[in-house]
Design a protein around this motif. Structure first.
Motif, PDB file in Angstrom:
ATOM      1  N   HIS A 180       0.809  -1.209   0.000  1.00 40.72           N
ATOM      2  CA  HIS A 180       0.000   0.000   0.000  1.00 40.72           C
ATOM      3  C   HIS A 180       0.849   1.270   0.000  1.00 40.72           C
ATOM      4  N   ALA A 181       2.126   1.159  -0.323  1.00 38.55           N
ATOM      5  CA  ALA A 181       2.977   2.340  -0.418  1.00 38.55           C
ATOM      6  C   ALA A 181       2.742   3.042  -1.757  1.00 38.55           C
ATOM      7  N   LYS A 182       3.150   4.295  -1.819  1.00 35.50           N
ATOM      8  CA  LYS A 182       2.985   5.103  -3.019  1.00 35.50           C
ATOM      9  C   LYS A 182       4.339   5.663  -3.442  1.00 35.50           C
ATOM     10  N   ALA A 183       4.534   5.697  -4.742  1.00 39.41           N
ATOM     11  CA  ALA A 183       5.716   6.346  -5.308  1.00 39.41           C
ATOM     12  C   ALA A 183       5.238   7.418  -6.283  1.00 39.41           C
ATOM     13  N   MET A 184       5.985   8.508  -6.354  1.00 38.51           N
ATOM     14  CA  MET A 184       5.581   9.606  -7.241  1.00 38.51           C
ATOM     15  C   MET A 184       6.824  10.352  -7.708  1.00 38.51           C
ATOM     16  N   ILE A 185       6.853  10.647  -8.999  1.00 36.74           N
ATOM     17  CA  ILE A 185       7.929  11.459  -9.551  1.00 36.74           C
ATOM     18  C   ILE A 185       7.316  12.749 -10.088  1.00 36.74           C
ATOM     19  N   GLN A 186       8.043  13.838  -9.906  1.00 37.14           N
ATOM     20  CA  GLN A 186       7.566  15.144 -10.338  1.00 37.14           C
ATOM     21  C   GLN A 186       8.757  16.045 -10.635  1.00 37.14           C
ATOM     22  N   GLN A 187       8.500  17.145 -11.272  1.00 43.36           N
ATOM     23  CA  GLN A 187       9.563  18.094 -11.569  1.00 43.36           C
ATOM     24  C   GLN A 187       9.956  18.848 -10.303  1.00 43.36           C
ATOM     25  N   PRO A 188      11.218  19.209 -10.206  1.00 43.57           N
ATOM     26  CA  PRO A 188      11.611  20.061  -9.072  1.00 43.57           C
ATOM     27  C   PRO A 188      10.892  21.399  -9.141  1.00 43.57           C
ATOM     28  N   ARG A 189      10.707  22.003  -7.962  1.00 43.33           N
ATOM     29  CA  ARG A 189       9.973  23.260  -7.867  1.00 43.33           C
ATOM     30  C   ARG A 189      10.928  24.400  -7.552  1.00 43.33           C
ATOM     31  N   ARG A 243       5.925  15.480 -16.611  1.00 42.55           N
ATOM     32  CA  ARG A 243       5.365  16.807 -16.863  1.00 42.55           C
ATOM     33  C   ARG A 243       4.375  17.197 -15.773  1.00 42.55           C
ATOM     34  N   ARG A 244       3.650  16.222 -15.284  1.00 39.12           N
ATOM     35  CA  ARG A 244       2.740  16.415 -14.162  1.00 39.12           C
ATOM     36  C   ARG A 244       3.081  15.367 -13.103  1.00 39.12           C
ATOM     37  N   PRO A 245       2.662  15.557 -11.858  1.00 35.82           N
ATOM     38  CA  PRO A 245       2.950  14.540 -10.832  1.00 35.82           C
ATOM     39  C   PRO A 245       2.424  13.166 -11.261  1.00 35.82           C
ATOM     40  N   TYR A 246       3.285  12.181 -11.221  1.00 37.96           N
ATOM     41  CA  TYR A 246       2.958  10.833 -11.699  1.00 37.96           C
ATOM     42  C   TYR A 246       2.993   9.885 -10.499  1.00 37.96           C
ATOM     43  N   TYR A 247       1.810   9.488 -10.031  1.00 36.41           N
ATOM     44  CA  TYR A 247       1.693   8.600  -8.874  1.00 36.41           C
ATOM     45  C   TYR A 247       1.690   7.149  -9.332  1.00 36.41           C
ATOM     46  N   MET A 248       2.307   6.303  -8.543  1.00 33.58           N
ATOM     47  CA  MET A 248       2.387   4.876  -8.841  1.00 33.58           C
ATOM     48  C   MET A 248       2.132   4.087  -7.562  1.00 33.58           C
ATOM     49  N   ASP A 249       1.228   3.119  -7.667  1.00 30.53           N
ATOM     50  CA  ASP A 249       1.100   2.170  -6.566  1.00 30.53           C
ATOM     51  C   ASP A 249       2.171   1.100  -6.731  1.00 30.53           C
ATOM     52  N   ALA A 250       2.122   0.064  -5.907  1.00 33.10           N
ATOM     53  CA  ALA A 250       3.177  -0.946  -5.943  1.00 33.10           C
ATOM     54  C   ALA A 250       3.236  -1.646  -7.301  1.00 33.10           C
ATOM     55  N   THR A 251       2.064  -1.936  -7.871  1.00 35.06           N
ATOM     56  CA  THR A 251       2.037  -2.645  -9.158  1.00 35.06           C
ATOM     57  C   THR A 251       2.573  -1.756 -10.281  1.00 35.06           C
ATOM     58  N   LYS A 252       2.137  -0.492 -10.309  1.00 34.92           N
ATOM     59  CA  LYS A 252       2.615   0.424 -11.348  1.00 34.92           C
ATOM     60  C   LYS A 252       4.113   0.679 -11.214  1.00 34.92           C
ATOM     61  N   ALA A 253       4.571   0.813  -9.975  1.00 29.91           N
ATOM     62  CA  ALA A 253       6.002   1.056  -9.765  1.00 29.91           C
ATOM     63  C   ALA A 253       6.833  -0.122 -10.253  1.00 29.91           C
ATOM     64  N   LYS A 254       6.304  -1.335 -10.080  1.00 31.05           N
ATOM     65  CA  LYS A 254       7.029  -2.501 -10.581  1.00 31.05           C
ATOM     66  C   LYS A 254       7.042  -2.521 -12.110  1.00 31.05           C
TER      67      LYS A 254
END
Length: 337
Positions: free
Chosen positions: A233-242, A288-299
């Motif tokens: 149930h963890a979340k990963a997210m990549i985004q541009q620096p601010r 380009r926009r915040p990209y959230y990933m659950d465990a399955t998407k991150a894999k």
């Protein structure tokens, strides 16, 4: 010693002499002379006995009081025989010591024990130190300078302790920003931990617990191949620096900061592409926009290698092979197809 004490008791008992009531001075003087003679005989007997070695009873060699008492009795028994009268409140023979100490008897405890002997003798270490003992480094805060300093120091210490044992990096961090997107640290804080990981000789096991956002996601993906994990149930997210708040900065300073943020973004894109196995264009597009990933998407995206959840090995072992599924469904496999 016992014999000398018995002689001392005998010397303290007065002689039993009887003088008649009507006796004269001459008879009394004769009685006194006889007593003095008897006393001289006893003193000569004591001195002759003290000159010979007195038998000593067995003593505890670990008891300093008895050892001291025995040595005094053997050297000069008269110091024990002619003891002055002391009060009943004073323990006997303690004045033999210059500074009396406690007697070391077999019943004396070896160490002081409180009501709970398993209670620690000193305050326990802090939580990061306890985790460090198990080669675990935990990042549970945004990447501010204090967190970076502690994490880098722990990584270097673990490599110095054993450069062959793996290091376990647990991550629950929003990176250099907060949940609302406000910048709390410079991008160099994340790059500093990343560079420290890349310089280590140890195998790095990364585990995402809770959230791995921004630079924390880069740290998660930079673990050793096959050793990058994520809780279900963890979340990963990549985004541009601010860009940090400019405030009353001059326009030229704002432009300089904007260029630095773009440089950091390009660096972050290249590193994520390197560790996830995707192209630079793919990572740049999803960032380009915040990209959230659950465990399955991150894999699937290549950030992790395995999802950690209890019992998955047993479930996979109990799963029937495809041929068994076809047989149970009544599907016949034709040869050649």
């Amino acid at each position: 010693m016992a014999a000398s004490l018995q002689v001392a008791m005998a010397s303290l008992i007065p002689p039993s002499t009887s003088s008649p009531i009507g006796g004269g001075r001459r008879r009394g003087r004769s009685v006194d002379g006889a007593g003095a003679a008897a006393g001289a005989v006893r003193c000569s007997a004591i001195s002759s006995k003290s000159s010979s070695k007195l038998p000593l009873p067995p003593i505890n060699p670990k008891d300093p009081f008895l050892s001291k008492l025995a040595s005094v009795a053997a050297a000069s028994p008269e110091s024990l025989l002619d003891r002055p009268t002391v009060s009943s409140d004073t323990p006997p023979y303690l004045d033999l010591f210059e500074s009396p100490t406690l007697m070391a008897t077999p019943a004396q405890v070896e160490r002081s024990v409180s009501y709970n002997e398993h209670r620690p003798r000193r305050p326990p270490p802090d939580l990061p130190s306890l985790l460090l003992h198990g080669r675990i480094v935990y990042i549970g805060m945004p990447l501010v300078p204090a967190v970076t300093e502690l994490v880098v120091a722990e990584l270097m210490y673990l490599q110095w302790m054993d450069p062959k044992e793996p290091i376990y990096l647990y991550i629950n961090s929003t990176g250099t920003t907060r949940d609302d997107g406000e910048t709390v640290g410079m991008e160099t804080e994340g790059f500093a931990i990343y560079d420290a990981l890349m310089q280590l000789k140890n195998e790095i096991h990364t585990v995402a617990v809770g959230a791995a956002i921004g630079h924390a996601c880069l740290l998660l993906a930079s673990g050793s191949k096959g050793k990058r994990f994520m809780m279900p149930h963890a979340k990963a997210m990549i985004q541009q620096p601010r860009v940090p708040s400019s405030g009353l900065m001059p326009a030229s300073d704002v432009l300089i900061r904007a260029k630095e943020v773009i440089t950091n973004r390009d660096t972050l894109v290249k590193l994520l592409a390197k560790h996830t196995g995707n192209s630079v264009e793919t990572v740049a597009n999803v960032m380009r926009r915040p990209y959230y990933m659950d465990a399955t998407k991150a894999k699937e995206f290549g950030v992790i290698d395995k999802i950690l959840w209890r019992g998955q090995e047993k479930i996979m072992a109990d799963a029937a092979p495809p041929e068994e599924w076809d047989k149970n469904a009544g599907i016949k496999v034709v040869d050649g197809f």
